[in-house]
Design an enzyme around this catalytic site. Structure first.
Site, short mmCIF file in Angstrom:
data_model
loop_
_atom_site.label_atom_id
_atom_site.label_comp_id
_atom_site.label_asym_id
_atom_site.label_seq_id
_atom_site.Cartn_x
_atom_site.Cartn_y
_atom_site.Cartn_z
N LYS A 1 0.85 -1.19 0.00
CA LYS A 1 0.00 0.00 0.00
C LYS A 1 0.89 1.23 0.00
O LYS A 1 1.83 1.33 0.79
CB LYS A 1 -0.90 0.00 1.24
CG LYS A 1 -1.80 1.22 1.33
CD LYS A 1 -2.84 1.01 2.41
CE LYS A 1 -2.63 1.98 3.53
NZ LYS A 1 -3.72 1.96 4.51
N SER B 1 -3.23 2.70 -17.75
CA SER B 1 -2.27 2.46 -16.68
C SER B 1 -2.13 3.62 -15.71
O SER B 1 -2.74 4.67 -15.85
CB SER B 1 -0.88 2.10 -17.23
OG SER B 1 -0.29 3.24 -17.82
N THR C 1 -6.18 -0.61 -12.46
CA THR C 1 -5.41 -0.51 -13.68
C THR C 1 -4.09 -1.25 -13.44
O THR C 1 -4.00 -2.02 -12.48
CB THR C 1 -5.21 0.96 -14.12
OG1 THR C 1 -4.64 0.99 -15.43
CG2 THR C 1 -4.37 1.75 -13.15
N TYR C 2 -3.08 -0.99 -14.26
CA TYR C 2 -1.80 -1.65 -14.07
C TYR C 2 -0.70 -0.60 -13.96
O TYR C 2 -0.82 0.51 -14.46
CB TYR C 2 -1.52 -2.64 -15.19
CG TYR C 2 -1.46 -2.02 -16.56
CD1 TYR C 2 -0.24 -1.58 -17.10
CD2 TYR C 2 -2.61 -1.83 -17.31
CE1 TYR C 2 -0.18 -0.99 -18.35
CE2 TYR C 2 -2.56 -1.24 -18.55
CZ TYR C 2 -1.35 -0.82 -19.07
OH TYR C 2 -1.29 -0.23 -20.31
N GLY D 1 -4.98 7.16 -19.80
CA GLY D 1 -6.13 6.60 -20.48
C GLY D 1 -7.43 6.98 -19.79
O GLY D 1 -7.54 8.06 -19.21
N ALA D 2 -8.40 6.09 -19.85
CA ALA D 2 -9.73 6.38 -19.29
C ALA D 2 -9.68 6.73 -17.81
O ALA D 2 -10.48 7.53 -17.33
CB ALA D 2 -10.65 5.18 -19.52
#
Length: 116
Positions: free
Chosen positions: A9, A25, A57-58, A73-74
């Site tokens: 975390k 990402s 996401t990654y 991105g989105a």
């Protein structure tokens, strides 16, 4: 039996950018990724403290010692520059191993996202 547990975390980092035109990402300062044991391409859950959004996401590495936290991105539509995020990764492990597992918990400087 296997269970999902928190693997790492990164608590309360500030969004430094949002790039709608990038192909997905989250870009994370590579120093933070290393300290949190997050690898490139790993799934990351993102919790936005400012608006309550949660998404996955990654991870992709950003420049070391930059403090970069950029949603691409989105996902860029879910944050604003300056928002405070919590980044969480999970691991699946045997329940007995999970009882003794200690996650990597990072508390970077909230002003610049650096560990020092």
């Amino acid at each position: 039996m296997f269970v999902h547990v928190v693997k790492s975390k990164i608590h309360r980092v500030k969004v430094t950018g949002a790039d709608l035109n990038y192909i997905g990402s989250i870009t994370i300062d590579e120093d933070l990724m290393d300290a949190a044991n997050i690898i490139e391409g790993e799934k990351v859950q993102i919790v936005n403290n400012n608006n309550g959004e949660r998404l996955e996401t990654y991870a992709i590495p950003g420049p070391r010692n930059s403090g970069e936290i950029t949603l691409n991105g989105a996902a860029a539509r879910k944050v604003a520059k300056g928002d405070i995020l919590i980044l969480i990764t999970y691991a699946m492990m045997d329940i007995e191993a999970a009882k003794n597992f200690k996650p990597a918990l990072l508390f970077p400087n909230e002003e610049n996202n650096l560990l020092k």
